[in-house]
Design an enzyme around this catalytic site. Structure first.
Site, PDB file in Angstrom:
ATOM      1  N   LYS A 146      -6.925 115.245  -2.851  1.00  0.00           N
ATOM      2  CA  LYS A 146      -8.226 114.567  -2.854  1.00  0.00           C
ATOM      3  C   LYS A 146      -9.374 115.547  -3.155  1.00  0.00           C
ATOM      4  CE  LYS A 146      -6.751 110.868   0.320  1.00  0.00           C
ATOM      5  NZ  LYS A 146      -7.083 110.116   1.556  1.00  0.00           N
ATOM      6  N   TYR A 202      -7.070 101.575  -4.049  1.00  0.00           N
ATOM      7  CA  TYR A 202      -7.102 101.304  -2.606  1.00  0.00           C
ATOM      8  C   TYR A 202      -7.354  99.825  -2.305  1.00  0.00           C
ATOM      9  CZ  TYR A 202      -6.827 106.198  -1.134  1.00  0.00           C
ATOM     10  OH  TYR A 202      -6.395 107.480  -0.870  1.00  0.00           O
ATOM     11  N   PHE A 237     -13.816 100.947   6.468  1.00  0.00           N
ATOM     12  CA  PHE A 237     -14.014 102.264   5.844  1.00  0.00           C
ATOM     13  C   PHE A 237     -13.853 102.235   4.331  1.00  0.00           C
ATOM     14  CE2 PHE A 237      -9.595 101.966   7.350  1.00  0.00           C
ATOM     15  CZ  PHE A 237      -8.896 102.194   6.174  1.00  0.00           C
ATOM     16  N   ARG A 266       5.322 112.551   3.226  1.00  0.00           N
ATOM     17  CA  ARG A 266       4.531 112.092   4.373  1.00  0.00           C
ATOM     18  C   ARG A 266       4.632 113.112   5.521  1.00  0.00           C
ATOM     19  NH1 ARG A 266       0.906 107.940   3.660  1.00  0.00           N
ATOM     20  NH2 ARG A 266       0.928 107.867   5.921  1.00  0.00           N
ATOM     21  N   THR A 310      -2.725 110.723   9.336  1.00  0.00           N
ATOM     22  CA  THR A 310      -3.948 110.376   8.596  1.00  0.00           C
ATOM     23  C   THR A 310      -5.172 111.104   9.140  1.00  0.00           C
ATOM     24  OG1 THR A 310      -2.995 108.193   8.223  1.00  0.00           O
ATOM     25  CG2 THR A 310      -5.355 108.416   7.818  1.00  0.00           C
ATOM     26  N   ARG A 328      -2.569 118.343   6.193  1.00  0.00           N
ATOM     27  CA  ARG A 328      -3.826 117.854   6.762  1.00  0.00           C
ATOM     28  C   ARG A 328      -4.291 118.706   7.933  1.00  0.00           C
ATOM     29  NH1 ARG A 328      -2.347 111.464   5.948  1.00  0.00           N
ATOM     30  NH2 ARG A 328      -3.608 111.119   4.093  1.00  0.00           N
ATOM     31  N   ASN A 363      -9.408 113.843   4.055  1.00  0.00           N
ATOM     32  CA  ASN A 363      -8.148 114.323   4.644  1.00  0.00           C
ATOM     33  C   ASN A 363      -7.166 114.900   3.630  1.00  0.00           C
ATOM     34  OD1 ASN A 363      -7.358 111.933   3.533  1.00  0.00           O
ATOM     35  ND2 ASN A 363      -6.589 111.010   5.427  1.00  0.00           N
ATOM     36  N   HIS A 371      -3.264 112.259  -0.443  1.00  0.00           N
ATOM     37  CA  HIS A 371      -2.686 110.912  -0.350  1.00  0.00           C
ATOM     38  C   HIS A 371      -1.205 111.026  -0.666  1.00  0.00           C
ATOM     39  CE1 HIS A 371      -1.861 106.674  -1.088  1.00  0.00           C
ATOM     40  NE2 HIS A 371      -1.153 107.102  -2.124  1.00  0.00           N
ATOM     41  N   GLU A 373       2.211 102.743  -7.382  1.00  0.00           N
ATOM     42  CA  GLU A 373       1.161 103.769  -7.470  1.00  0.00           C
ATOM     43  C   GLU A 373       1.409 104.723  -8.645  1.00  0.00           C
ATOM     44  OE1 GLU A 373      -0.070 103.821  -2.731  1.00  0.00           O
ATOM     45  OE2 GLU A 373       0.804 105.626  -3.625  1.00  0.00           O
TER      46      GLU A 373
HETATM   47  P1  IDP Z   1      -2.697 107.398   4.721  1.00  0.00           P
HETATM   48  O1  IDP Z   1      -3.562 108.054   3.661  1.00  0.00           O
HETATM   49  O2  IDP Z   1      -2.286 108.386   5.779  1.00  0.00           O
HETATM   50  O3  IDP Z   1      -1.549 106.618   4.131  1.00  0.00           O
HETATM   51  P2  IDP Z   1      -4.029 104.842   5.182  1.00  0.00           P
HETATM   52  O4  IDP Z   1      -4.001 104.106   6.478  1.00  0.00           O
HETATM   53  O5  IDP Z   1      -3.240 104.284   4.037  1.00  0.00           O
HETATM   54  O6  IDP Z   1      -3.634 106.349   5.489  1.00  0.00           O
HETATM   55  O7  IDP Z   1      -5.557 104.934   4.758  1.00  0.00           O
HETATM   56  C1  IDP Z   1      -5.934 105.370   3.469  1.00  0.00           C
HETATM   57  C2  IDP Z   1      -7.064 106.357   3.595  1.00  0.00           C
HETATM   58  O8  IDP Z   1      -8.195 105.677   4.119  1.00  0.00           O
HETATM   59  C3  IDP Z   1      -6.803 107.507   4.566  1.00  0.00           C
HETATM   60  O9  IDP Z   1      -6.123 108.576   3.985  1.00  0.00           O
HETATM   61  C4  IDP Z   1      -8.208 107.893   4.975  1.00  0.00           C
HETATM   62  O10 IDP Z   1      -8.802 108.741   4.009  1.00  0.00           O
HETATM   63  C5  IDP Z   1      -8.929 106.553   4.976  1.00  0.00           C
HETATM   64  N1  IDP Z   1      -8.944 106.001   6.332  1.00  0.00           N
HETATM   65  C6  IDP Z   1      -7.954 105.386   6.989  1.00  0.00           C
HETATM   66  N2  IDP Z   1      -8.334 105.001   8.222  1.00  0.00           N
HETATM   67  C7  IDP Z   1      -9.610 105.381   8.340  1.00  0.00           C
HETATM   68  C8  IDP Z   1     -10.579 105.249   9.384  1.00  0.00           C
HETATM   69  O11 IDP Z   1     -10.319 104.713  10.471  1.00  0.00           O
HETATM   70  N3  IDP Z   1     -11.804 105.782   9.113  1.00  0.00           N
HETATM   71  C9  IDP Z   1     -12.134 106.380   7.941  1.00  0.00           C
HETATM   72  N4  IDP Z   1     -11.227 106.515   6.929  1.00  0.00           N
HETATM   73  C10 IDP Z   1     -10.003 106.023   7.130  1.00  0.00           C
END
Ligand code: IDP
Length: 141
Positions: free
Chosen positions: A11, A51, A59, A87, A93, A104, A114, A117, A128
Site C-alpha cells: 500500500k 474494495y 471506513f 495472510r 488487520t 504489519r 496498514n 493487502h 482480485e
Molecule cells: P484485511 O486487509 O486484513 O483483509 P479487511 O477487513 O478486508 O482487512 O479490510 C480492508 C482494509 O480496510 C484493511 O486492510 C484496512 O486498511 C481497512 N479497514 C478495515 N477495518 C477498518 C476499520 O475498522 N477502520 C479503518 N480501516 C479499516
C-alpha cells in the site's frame, strides 16, 4: 498441499517508506514467488471497485482516499497455500494486534495505513488477480 496464487498489494504507506524490497524478501523467504508485478497509482474508480465489498462500511471513504494517496506495488504471489501463507506473513488487520515479526507489526502505523493487502480466500484471489492482471501478464502463462 495446493499450489495457489494470491493477490498482494504493497500500500502507499509502505511504498513511501521504501520497504518494497524488504517485503518482497519476506515473500521469497517464505517460498512465495512473484509471478506478476506492476506499480500503479490507482484512480478513485479503481480503488472503489477493488474494495466494493466494503462500500457500506464506515471506513470505506477513508480507505479509498488512502489507497489513492500514492503509488502502490501490486503482485501475484504463487506457492503452496499461498493465500494463507501470505495472510500469516501480513499479520492482523490492525498492526497493534499483529503478531511480532509480521509485515504489519514491523512496517504499519495504523489500521488505516496498514502496509499490505492480501486476498483472504482462493476464490477472492482469482477475482482480485483478474482485476489487475491480464492472463498474459502472469508467468508462467
Ligand atoms: P484485511 O486487509 O486484513 O483483509 P479487511 O477487513 O478486508 O482487512 O479490510 C480492508 C482494509 O480496510 C484493511 O486492510 C484496512 O486498511 C481497512 N479497514 C478495515 N477495518 C477498518 C476499520 O475498522 N477502520 C479503518 N480501516 C479499516
Amino acid at each position: 498441499m495446493a499450489l495457489e496464487r494470491t493477490l498482494s498489494i504493497i500500500k502507499p504507506d509502505a511504498v513511501a517508506k521504501n520497504v518494497v524490497g524488504e517485503i518482497y524478501a519476506r515473500f521469497e523467504k517464505a517460498g512465495l514467488k512473484v509471478v506478476a508485478a506492476k506499480m500503479k497509482h490507482l484512480s478513485r474508480k479503481e480503488a472503489e471497485g477493488f474494495y466494493a465489498v466494503h462500500r457500506e462500511r464506515p471506513f470505506f471513504n477513508a480507505l479509498v482516499e488512502f489507497m489513492i494517496s500514492g503509488p502502490v506495488m501490486i503482485q501475484v504471489l504463487q506457492g503452496e497455500n499461498a493465500v494463507l501463507k501470505n495472510r500469516e506473513l501480513m499479520g492482523a488487520t490492525n498492526p497493534k494486534e499483529a503478531a511480532k515479526g509480521t509485515i504489519r507489526a514491523d512496517f504499519a502505523e495504523s489500521i488505516d495505513a496498514n502496509a499490505v493487502h492480501g486476498s483472504d480466500a482462493a476464490e477472492t484471489a482469482a477475482n482480485e488477480i483478474a482485476y489487475f492482471f491480464a492472463t498474459t501478464e502472469v508467468f508462467p502463462r
